[in-house]
Design an enzyme around this catalytic site. Structure first.
Site: not given
Length: 486
Positions: A336, A430
Site C-alpha cells: 500500500c 493488505h
C-alpha cells in the site's frame, strides 16, 4: 436460546485488554450455542478491515466477528477515527470517509447527539439479529472532560442496559488506584451499571492476589469476577499500535530475518502476523538504519500518511539502507503506502494528506502515484501474474498507481501492483502475506524449496478457543450469565 442482555467491557485506560477480553467472550458465547456479535461505537486505530460490502471498520471488530463465527458488518463499528498526524484524524462514518477533523472539531462541534443516535441505530440493527451483543468501550471511562461528548462508553452502557464490567491492567501497576479512582469518579447511575471488575494481565501465582481481591472488593463494593493471567504462546490478532513496541526486536542468527520499516503512521501491522508465525522466520520492526541493514528481506508497510513517512524515512537514513539492500539484489517489498514510496514520485495535488504537493519516491519501481480524495475499500481474490501464488486480501487506499507490469490479476479482471522481479514488487493488497503460497514465493527467493507449514485460519481458530478456555478458567462465568439473564 434465551435472549441475553448486552455484555459490555469498559476500561480504566487504553490497552488494558478490552479488545482481547471481548474476543474471548465472543468465542465463549458461540461455543455455548448463542449467536453473538461484537459492537464498538467509536474506534480509533490505523488498523482497519473491509467488510464483504466494501465498507471499512476497525480491525478489532473484524477479529471479534471471526471469533463469533460470522462475517464482519459495518454496524459493528460505525465510527472509525484514523489519525493522519498528531492533530487530525480521518473520520470514517458507516464505513465511508466523512472528512478530516481535528480532535477539537470532532469533540466540540454540535451534533454529538446525532452521532450517538447514528451509532445506536447500528447497535439496534445488530441486536435484532444477534444474541448477545458483546460491546467494547474505548480508552478510560473516567475522562471527566469528555463525559458530555461520550458516544462510546457509559452512555452506551446505560442506553443499552448492558451488564458492564470494568477491565484493569495489573501489569502496568497501580491497579487499586486506577479501579477505585475510576469508580469513584463515575456518577451514581453509571457506577451502578458496573456489575463487576476484571483484573487483566496478571503475572505469577494467582493465589498471591487473594488478599488484594478482597481489599479491592471492600474498597469498591464491586465483585472481582475474574483475574486473567498474562498469556503467552496464545495467538490473537491485536489492533493497538502499542503491540508493535513488543515487536521491536532485531536480527537473529540462523533464521530468515525480515525487517519491517517502522513508520510513524504505519497502518495494518496485522499484515505481517502470518509471516511472524512462520517457523524459521524472525520478523521485527525497526526505524534504526543499522538494524534494518541486517535484514535478509525488507518490507515497507502501509502508511496513513505516505508523504510524511517518506520524508521521515529519508531524514532517518533509512532510504540509503533500503536502496543498498535493493542494489545488492536482496528482496524488497512494499504494501500500500510502502508500494507508493517505492515508486518514482508521489503526488498530492489536492492536499489529501497535507500541504506537501509532491515528493520523489525511492525510485525502485518505475511507477508514479497520484493521491486523490475518496478511498478504494474492497475484499479481493488474486493470483500472481508470474508465479503460482494466489489467495485473498483486501484494499484500503486513496490514490492511483498506473502499472505496466502488474503483480496480481484480481478476481474481477483488474490488475494490482508492480512486479520488477520475484525479489522486488509492490502491491495495494493488505493481507497478502496471510496466504501460504505468497509466503512460499517470497521465502523461496532465499531458501529454494521452502514450504510454509502454518495454516493461518486454523492458527487463529486455535487462538480463539485457547482464549475462551483461559477466560472460563479464571472468570466467574456463572455470575456473568446471571447478570445477562436478569
Amino acid at each position: 436460546m434465551q435472549k441475553l442482555r448486552p455484555l459490555m467491557f469498559v476500561g480504566t485506560g487504553s490497552d488494558v485488554g478490552k479488545s482481547v477480553i471481548n474476543t474471548g467472550f465472543c468465542r465463549i458465547f458461540l461455543q455455548d450455542g448463542y449467536s453473538p456479535a461484537p459492537f464498538k461505537a467509536q474506534n480509533m486505530s490505523l488498523n482497519s478491515y473491509v467488510t464483504a460490502d466494501n465498507l471499512e471498520i476497525g480491525r478489532a471488530q473484524a477479529v471479534q466477528a471471526e471469533a463469533c463465527g460470522i462475517g464482519c458488518l459495518v454496524e459493528m463499528n460505525p465510527i472509525l477515527l484514523k489519525p493522519n498526524d498528531d492533530l487530525t484524524s480521518q473520520v470514517v462514518l458507516n464505513g465511508k470517509p466523512a472528512g478530516n477533523k481535528t480532535a477539537s472539531e470532532y469533540f466540540n462541534e454540535a451534533g454529538r447527539d446525532t452521532l450517538f443516535n447514528e451509532v445506536m441505530h447500528s447497535f439496534n440493527r445488530l441486536a435484532g439479529q444477534y444474541n448477545p451483543i458483546v460491546i467494547e468501550g474505548a480508552g478510560s471511562i473516567s475522562e471527566v472532560n469528555l463525559w458530555d461528548k461520550d458516544i462510546v462508553n457509559m452512555r452506551v452502557a446505560l442506553h443499552t442496559q448492558a451488564a458492564t464490567f470494568l477491565v484493569a491492567d495489573i501489569d502496568r501497576g497501580g491497579v487499586f488506584a486506577s479501579v477505585y479512582g475510576t469508580l469513584q469518579l463515575l456518577p451514581q447511575a453509571e457506577r451502578d451499571a458496573i456489575k463487576g471488575i476484571v483484573i487483566n494481565k496478571f503475572r505469577g501465582d494467582l493465589k498471591l492476589f487473594e488478599e488484594g481481591k478482597k481489599i479491592l472488593e471492600k474498597l469498591t463494593a464491586k465483585p472481582v469476577v475474574g483475574i486473567v493471567p498474562y498469556f503467552q504462546g496464545l495467538f490473537i490478532e491485536q489492533e493497538d499500535g502499542v503491540v508493535i513496541e513488543q515487536k521491536k526486536k532485531s536480527h537473529e542468527h540462523g533464521k530468515i530475518n525480515i525487517g519491517v520499516v517502522l513508520l510513524k503512521h504505519l497502518s495494518n501491522f496485522t499484515d505481517f502476523n502470518m509471516l511472524e508465525q512462520t517457523p524459521g522466520v524472525n520478523l521485527y520492526y525497526t526505524g534504526c538504519p543499522e538494524t534494518l541493514a541486517r535484514a535478509d528481506i525488507i518490507i515497507i508497510p502501509g502508511s496513513k500518511n505516505t508523504l510524511s513517512d517518506l520524508k521521515a524515512l529519508r531524514e532517518k537514513g533509512l532510504e540509503e539502507v533500503i536502496l543498498a539492500h535493493h542494489n545488492a539484489r536482496k528482496p524488497v517489498y512494499g504494501i500500500c503506502g510502502g508500494y507508493q514510496m517505492m515508486g518514482i514520485e508521489v503526488n498530492d495535488p489536492n492536499g489529501v494528506e497535507g500541504n506537501v504537493p509532491s515528493l520523489p519516491g525511492l525510485g525502485i519501481l518505475p511507477v508514479t502515484t497520484t493521491l486523490a480524495s475518496g478511498k478504494k475499500t474492497r475484499q479481493c481474490t488474486f493470483s500472481f501474474v508470474q508465479g503460482n501464488a494466489s489467495g485473498n486480501g483486501y484494499e484500503v487506499h486513496a490514490g492511483h498507481t498506473p502499472s505496466i507490469r502488474p503483480l496480481c490479476r484480481m478476481n474481477n479482471g483488474e490488475f494490482d501492483g508492480y512486479c520488477l522481479n520475484a525479489r522486488t514488487w509492490g502491491t495495494y493488497i493488505h493481507g497478502i502475506f496471510d496466504n501460504a503460497s505468497v509466503i512460499n514465493h517470497v521465502l523461496r527467493q532465499l531458501i529454494p524449496g521452502f514450504t510454509s507449514t502454518i495454516d493461518y485460519k486454523a492458527r487463529k481458530e486455535q487462538g480463539y478457543n485457547q482464549l475462551a478456555d483461559l477466560i472460563r478458567e479464571n472468570v466467574d462465568m456463572e455470575y456473568i450469565y446471571k447478570c445477562l439473564k436478569t
